[in-house]
Design a protein around this motif. Structure first.
Motif, PDB file in Angstrom:
ATOM      1  N   MET A   1       0.666  -1.255   0.283  1.00  0.00           N
ATOM      2  CA  MET A   1       0.129  -0.083  -0.043  1.00  0.00           C
ATOM      3  C   MET A   1       0.798   1.431  -0.172  1.00  0.00           C
ATOM      4  O   MET A   1       2.011   1.247   0.743  1.00  0.00           O
ATOM      5  N   GLU A   2       0.339   2.363  -0.807  1.00  0.00           N
ATOM      6  CA  GLU A   2       1.260   3.420  -0.782  1.00  0.00           C
ATOM      7  C   GLU A   2       1.422   4.095   0.570  1.00  0.00           C
ATOM      8  O   GLU A   2       0.405   3.856   1.531  1.00  0.00           O
ATOM      9  N   GLN A   4       1.130   7.112   1.631  1.00  0.00           N
ATOM     10  CA  GLN A   4       0.333   8.050   1.955  1.00  0.00           C
ATOM     11  C   GLN A   4      -1.155   7.339   2.516  1.00  0.00           C
ATOM     12  O   GLN A   4      -1.698   7.724   3.380  1.00  0.00           O
ATOM     13  N   LEU A   5      -1.618   6.302   1.702  1.00  0.00           N
ATOM     14  CA  LEU A   5      -2.605   5.447   2.318  1.00  0.00           C
ATOM     15  C   LEU A   5      -2.385   5.097   3.474  1.00  0.00           C
ATOM     16  O   LEU A   5      -3.404   4.717   4.417  1.00  0.00           O
ATOM     17  N   ARG A   9      -4.420   5.415   6.758  1.00  0.00           N
ATOM     18  CA  ARG A   9      -5.162   4.252   7.685  1.00  0.00           C
ATOM     19  C   ARG A   9      -4.667   4.249   8.879  1.00  0.00           C
ATOM     20  O   ARG A   9      -5.692   4.205  10.060  1.00  0.00           O
ATOM     21  N   CYS A 109      -9.053  -2.480   2.371  1.00  0.00           N
ATOM     22  CA  CYS A 109      -8.187  -2.459   1.124  1.00  0.00           C
ATOM     23  C   CYS A 109      -7.305  -3.775   1.045  1.00  0.00           C
ATOM     24  O   CYS A 109      -6.581  -4.255   0.126  1.00  0.00           O
ATOM     25  N   PRO A 131      -9.412   5.104   2.374  1.00  0.00           N
ATOM     26  CA  PRO A 131      -8.292   5.808   1.641  1.00  0.00           C
ATOM     27  C   PRO A 131      -8.438   5.744   0.092  1.00  0.00           C
ATOM     28  O   PRO A 131      -8.032   6.397  -0.679  1.00  0.00           O
ATOM     29  N   ASP A 132      -8.540   4.421  -0.299  1.00  0.00           N
ATOM     30  CA  ASP A 132      -8.623   3.987  -1.696  1.00  0.00           C
ATOM     31  C   ASP A 132     -10.068   3.384  -2.052  1.00  0.00           C
ATOM     32  O   ASP A 132     -10.019   2.207  -1.738  1.00  0.00           O
ATOM     33  N   MET A 133     -11.291   4.096  -2.615  1.00  0.00           N
ATOM     34  CA  MET A 133     -12.336   3.490  -2.647  1.00  0.00           C
ATOM     35  C   MET A 133     -12.548   2.375  -3.623  1.00  0.00           C
ATOM     36  O   MET A 133     -13.253   1.585  -3.583  1.00  0.00           O
ATOM     37  N   GLU A 134     -11.684   2.531  -4.851  1.00  0.00           N
ATOM     38  CA  GLU A 134     -11.736   1.640  -5.788  1.00  0.00           C
ATOM     39  C   GLU A 134     -11.010   0.303  -5.270  1.00  0.00           C
ATOM     40  O   GLU A 134     -11.706  -0.682  -5.807  1.00  0.00           O
ATOM     41  N   LEU A 135      -9.995   0.532  -4.883  1.00  0.00           N
ATOM     42  CA  LEU A 135      -9.442  -0.828  -4.325  1.00  0.00           C
ATOM     43  C   LEU A 135     -10.202  -1.507  -3.224  1.00  0.00           C
ATOM     44  O   LEU A 135     -10.433  -2.861  -3.218  1.00  0.00           O
TER      45      LEU A 135
END
Length: 284
Positions: A1-2, A4-5, A9, A109, A131-135
């Motif tokens: 995970m990046e 920033q994400l 979290r 995620c 943090p990442d809605m698509e994931l």
């Protein structure tokens, strides 16, 4: 995970753990407030007795516990980032004699479940914080069985949610608050027309539908309203912690004024609006 994400979290995990005592204290009121959204999720999922269900961002346990109480042979896995929130969920399950649940601390995620595990997934007011809605959506679809169902709720536009804008609007009027970057987690991030439908489509879901569902925050008095929001709403607490005593007092007085002006009879029952979105995983 990046990185920033990951950072977001960890901040969220710390925040939800920190505010868990407030959520426990106000659990009856908040669960009554959010019940219509949970009821619509449950209606859409229409679970069968032996279903295995995943409730993501469960908080103090809903709608997962109610779903579990309807299963005769199946079970519900309750997940959340915050162990302290799940502890309250377990207490609530015990109080209601609900035994067919498990709790798992995890990030949406990176769900720790095999592909094609669940018959249904519920997620009440979680998406706007991911943090990442698509994931997150893709992970949900991954762990869902072919033909499985997902239902989630997000907040509608600010104009339809006086229960939070009364407070945040007053804070913004009185203080310089740095706005979050575009697309950052936040209350109304998913209220944009078509955003959730598009997200579900991109994740590969079909038979997607959405509807508006209303709730009422029956806080009864301005005092209860102020106490509840300042004990469970992280953005409010963060903003007020940066204010001196005089500014806090001014904001409090203005919030009381606009709430009492809107509810002159003294019965503070505040309207809220959400969007409930449903989708199904394609059959194999």
């Amino acid at each position: 995970m990046e990185q920033q994400l990951e950072q977001i979290r960890e901040q969220q995990k710390a925040s939800w753990n920190k505010f868990s005592p407030g959520w426990k204290k106000w659990d009856d009121l908040t669960m009554d407030f959010l019940k219509p959204m949970g009821d619509e999720i449950i209606r859409l999922l229409n679970v069968n007795n032996n279903d295995i269900v995943l409730d993501i961002a469960t908080g103090t346990g809903e709608p997962g516990l109610t779903i579990a109480s309807k299963l005769n042979g199946g079970k519900v896995i309750l997940t959340d980032l915050a162990e302290d929130m799940l502890e309250i969920a377990r207490e609530n399950a015990s109080l209601r004699g609900i035994k067919n649940i498990e709790t798992v601390v995890c990030d949406v995620c990176e769900l720790p479940f095999p592909d094609n595990t669940f018959d249904a997934i519920s997620c009440r007011f979680g998406f706007m914080f991911f943090p990442d809605m698509e994931l997150a959506a893709k992970e949900m679809v991954r762990v869902l069985k072919p033909g499985g169902k997902i239902a989630t709720s997000v907040w509608d536009v600010p104009e339809k949610n006086f229960w939070i804008t009364a407070m945040m609007g007053t804070i913004h009027k009185n203080m310089e608050i740095t706005p979050p970057p575009p697309g950052a987690p936040g209350m109304f991030r998913c209220s944009k027309e078509g955003l959730m439908k598009e997200l579900f489509m991109q994740a590969g879901l079909k038979n997607i539908s959405q509807s508006e569902v209303h709730g009422k925050l029956n806080s009864k008095t301005a005092d209860n309203y102020w106490s509840m929001i300042t004990e469970i709403a992280a953005p409010v607490v963060a903003a007020l912690s940066a204010a001196d005593d005089a500014m806090k007092a001014k904001i409090k007085q203005e919030v009381y004024d606009i709430v009492n002006q809107k509810y002159p009879d003294g019965n503070v029952v505040i309207d809220a609006s959400s969007i409930v979105i449903y989708g199904e995983k394609t059959q194999a």
